[in-house]
Design a protein around this motif. Structure first.
Motif, PDB file in Angstrom:
ATOM      1  N   ILE A 110     -13.162  57.830  42.569  1.00 33.70           N
ATOM      2  CA  ILE A 110     -12.620  57.033  41.454  1.00 33.70           C
ATOM      3  C   ILE A 110     -11.137  57.348  41.266  1.00 33.70           C
ATOM      4  N   LEU A 139     -10.065  52.972  30.416  1.00 33.53           N
ATOM      5  CA  LEU A 139     -11.460  52.689  30.056  1.00 33.53           C
ATOM      6  C   LEU A 139     -12.428  53.692  30.683  1.00 33.53           C
ATOM      7  N   ILE A 140     -12.023  54.314  31.783  1.00 28.51           N
ATOM      8  CA  ILE A 140     -12.899  55.256  32.470  1.00 28.51           C
ATOM      9  C   ILE A 140     -13.254  56.430  31.553  1.00 28.51           C
ATOM     10  N   LEU A 141     -12.421  56.640  30.510  1.00 22.38           N
ATOM     11  CA  LEU A 141     -12.636  57.765  29.598  1.00 22.38           C
ATOM     12  C   LEU A 141     -13.848  57.589  28.685  1.00 22.38           C
ATOM     13  N   LEU A 142     -14.384  56.377  28.616  1.00 23.45           N
ATOM     14  CA  LEU A 142     -15.416  56.101  27.607  1.00 23.45           C
ATOM     15  C   LEU A 142     -16.591  57.087  27.571  1.00 23.45           C
ATOM     16  N   PRO A 143     -17.207  57.411  28.708  1.00 22.00           N
ATOM     17  CA  PRO A 143     -18.329  58.360  28.612  1.00 22.00           C
ATOM     18  C   PRO A 143     -17.902  59.723  28.055  1.00 22.00           C
ATOM     19  N   TRP A 144     -16.660  60.119  28.368  1.00 21.41           N
ATOM     20  CA  TRP A 144     -16.181  61.420  27.893  1.00 21.41           C
ATOM     21  C   TRP A 144     -16.021  61.425  26.377  1.00 21.41           C
ATOM     22  N   VAL A 145     -15.582  60.306  25.783  1.00 23.42           N
ATOM     23  CA  VAL A 145     -15.305  60.313  24.347  1.00 23.42           C
ATOM     24  C   VAL A 145     -16.497  59.850  23.520  1.00 23.42           C
ATOM     25  N   TRP A 150     -22.133  62.538  34.930  1.00 23.05           N
ATOM     26  CA  TRP A 150     -21.492  61.244  34.628  1.00 23.05           C
ATOM     27  C   TRP A 150     -20.622  61.369  33.378  1.00 23.05           C
ATOM     28  N   THR A 193     -17.419  63.341  34.230  1.00 22.69           N
ATOM     29  CA  THR A 193     -16.562  62.813  35.288  1.00 22.69           C
ATOM     30  C   THR A 193     -15.169  62.368  34.825  1.00 22.69           C
ATOM     31  N   PRO A 194     -15.057  61.610  33.711  1.00 21.96           N
ATOM     32  CA  PRO A 194     -13.727  61.106  33.328  1.00 21.96           C
ATOM     33  C   PRO A 194     -12.687  62.207  33.192  1.00 21.96           C
ATOM     34  N   PHE A 195     -13.084  63.345  32.666  1.00 25.66           N
ATOM     35  CA  PHE A 195     -12.123  64.433  32.475  1.00 25.66           C
ATOM     36  C   PHE A 195     -11.539  64.859  33.812  1.00 25.66           C
ATOM     37  N   ILE A 242      -9.140  62.147  35.231  1.00 23.08           N
ATOM     38  CA  ILE A 242      -7.807  62.170  34.622  1.00 23.08           C
ATOM     39  C   ILE A 242      -6.984  63.336  35.171  1.00 23.08           C
ATOM     40  N   ALA A 243      -7.640  64.495  35.312  1.00 21.74           N
ATOM     41  CA  ALA A 243      -6.920  65.654  35.853  1.00 21.74           C
ATOM     42  C   ALA A 243      -6.517  65.413  37.306  1.00 21.74           C
TER      43      ALA A 243
END
Lengths: 277, 275
Positions: A78, A95-101, A154, A157-159, A162-163
């Motif tokens: 990703i 938008l990929i951040l959604l599961p993280w937040v 899952w 993953t977003p975190f 982003i890193a």
């Protein structure tokens, strides 16, 4: 000026940790010994013989490594996909951040809904491809554990994406251009330029995510309450049950001290994988 | 810039959209289910055809849910205010003053971030019980301060570091006090970061489950995550209502995060990933 913030750090982290250590040396079992009294190593001795607890520690390692593995597996492609300058890539990396937040409670119930054997579309899909039988995967010990590990990965993953994106963007284009001039193919450019440049980020963020996974509670508790048959009882849940169901706070404190020690050792071990330059 | 063919980029964009959809579809499904009639959820196929807000109406007519909504708002707002009020002076001191033990205190504050709440759950529960504060919002607020404060301090410190010292010195030569320089020069300059930090603290508290579960058992002090769980537990429940409740919890968190993404992502990476 820094006083109040330090006070909060002390009151919420340092004092409880010290108190947990003191507590773990008490003999305090609501049903038998309602007031705490000095017990020395009594809890640690009980802990060594508690095979169920060691089984949950074992599960926690699988859980932790599994979660980080899923995170790496999903985040790497990703991040490479999003490391482009198009509008869609930029919007997607927000938008990929959604599961993280999204809070665990929402994701937990959301996935229970998706995997429900009567109404869940994810269950229908798993049934179709033959993984799930007539009842939900959450009712099968092995499948439930694997499924919740996947969901846990899952969510994290977003975190990592982003890193990784930040690390990828900091690689100078010249490196790739020079490699291309020297005749390096796409795979060899990835292996010799990209991988070494992001290795430290992967280790550091992987460690952070591993610590978070090691201390998981919300997801397995919300989704299966540690069941079926203890299959998803990781050590966080075992500790929670020790306080609130078995009413043994001192024993639970001993568990949290052991967790801390194991985590410290594992972190030291993981940090050795960092490049030192 | 490296050369890229437009066709290849378009193809990768298409792949990106598909991956993004697959990645987010579980969350999307929660929102979709919350606006579908119950009969469609249980047997209406994948593609939603009828829309309804009955689940939201039903859930907002439930007294326990409304009480929980109020409690979550109180806790979240108080946590946001206290977090910001404590983090700002700490960040300023860490950024501007040289004092003994500065690095130690800085690391101490950052270290609390790395400490998951599960690690301090048992002692905190025992302490709160001994203080007689179980089932109070006060205890919950206090534990929630740990969620956002370390990151708040480090984010604000980063922003204050970026402001030239000379600005404050000029103001102080003109007769401004240290506090005056902070309130008149520094705070206006970093206002977006301050708002972002407060928002972040609110969002973390809003969805927090473990501490609430451990400290709260009475209906009148429950927060939203606990109220959502209470909707679920009885044998007859409506999936639509649970998903509507989930949406009510998720939406503020998602929206606020997306709005303040720029400020927050930098801070998260700085706090979580120190090189």
């Amino acid at each position: 000026m820094i006083g109040p913030a330090v006070f909060v750090a002390f009151a919420i982290a340092i004092v409880p940790l010290c108190y947990a250590f003191w507590l773990s040396l008490q003999d305090w079992y609501m049903l038998r010994q309602p007031a705490p009294k000095w017990g020395g190593l009594i809890n640690y001795r009980a802990l060594l013989q508690d095979t169920q607890l060691w089984a949950s520690f074992g599960r926690t390692w699988i859980w932790t490594l599994g979660t980080v593995f899923v995170e790496l597996l999903l985040a790497m492609p990703i991040a490479l996909l999003l490391n482009r300058e198009t509008g869609i890539a930029r919007t997607a990396s927000a938008l990929i951040l959604l599961p993280w937040v999204t809070p665990f409670i929402v994701l937990g119930f959301g996935w229970r809904f998706l995997l429900d054997s009567d109404v869940g579309p994810a269950h229908a899909f798993l049934h179709m491809i033959g993984i799930a039988g007539d009842s939900s995967v959450l009712n099968d010990p092995v499948l439930a554990f694997a499924t919740i590990i996947f969901i846990s990965g899952w969510k994290g993953t977003p975190f990592l994406v982003i890193a990784l994106l930040a690390a990828l963007k900091s690689i100078p284009d010249e490196l790739y251009e020079a490699a291309e001039v020297d005749g390096a193919g796409a795979w060899s450019r990835f292996w010799h330029i990209t991988v070494p440049s992001i290795q430290n980020t992967v280790v550091t963020v992987g460690l952070v995510l591993g610590i978070l996974a090691f201390y998981s509670f919300d997801l397995p508790w919300i989704m299966t309450k540690g069941g079926p048959q203890d299959a998803t009882t990781i050590v966080g849940i075992a500790m929670y049950k020790a306080v609130f169901l078995d009413l043994r706070p001192a024993y639970a404190a001993a568990i949290s001290i052991v967790m801390l020690v194991l985590l410290f050792l594992a972190s030291m071990f993981a940090l050795r994988a960092r490049r030192t330059d | 810039m490296r050369r890229t063919s437009p066709l290849r980029e378009a193809g990768l964009d298409a792949v990106t959209l598909i991956v993004l959809f697959l990645f987010l579809v579980p969350i999307l499904w929660v929102f979709v289910a919350s606006v579908r009639p119950e009969t469609d959820i249980t047997g209406g196929g994948l593609w939603p055809q009828r829309f309804t807000f009955v689940h939201y109406v039903a859930i907002l007519a439930k007294k326990p849910f409304l009480i929980a909504l109020k409690n979550s708002l109180i806790v979240g707002i108080v946590v946001a205010i206290i977090t910001t009020a404590l983090a700002l002076p700490a960040a300023y001191a860490l950024s501007r003053f040289r004092f003994h033990g500065r690095d130690f205190f800085g690391l101490l504050i950052l270290g609390t971030q790395m400490l998951p709440s599960l690690a301090v759950l048992v002692p905190l529960v025992v302490i709160v019980r001994q203080l007689g504060l179980t089932n109070t919002l006060t205890a919950l607020i206090f534990t929630h301060l740990a969620l956002g404060m370390p990151i708040a301090v480090w984010m604000l410190k980063g922003y204050i570091d970026a402001i030239p010292k000379e600005l404050e010195e000029a103001a102080m030569i003109d007769g401004c006090s240290r506090v005056g320089a902070l309130t008149r020069i520094v705070i206006p300059l970093i206002r977006p970061a301050i708002i972002a930090v407060g928002t972040f603290a609110f969002v973390l508290s809003w969805g927090e489950y473990l501490m609430a579960l451990a400290l709260i058992s009475k209906a009148d002090v429950k927060t939203l995550p606990l109220a959502l769980q209470a909707l679920f537990d009885p044998y007859s429940f409506s999936w639509g209502q649970v998903m509507a409740g989930g949406t009510i919890i998720a939406l503020p968190a998602i929206l606020l995060f997306l709005i303040f993404r720029k400020q927050l992502v930098g801070g998260l990476l700085a706090g979580g990933v120190k090189g």
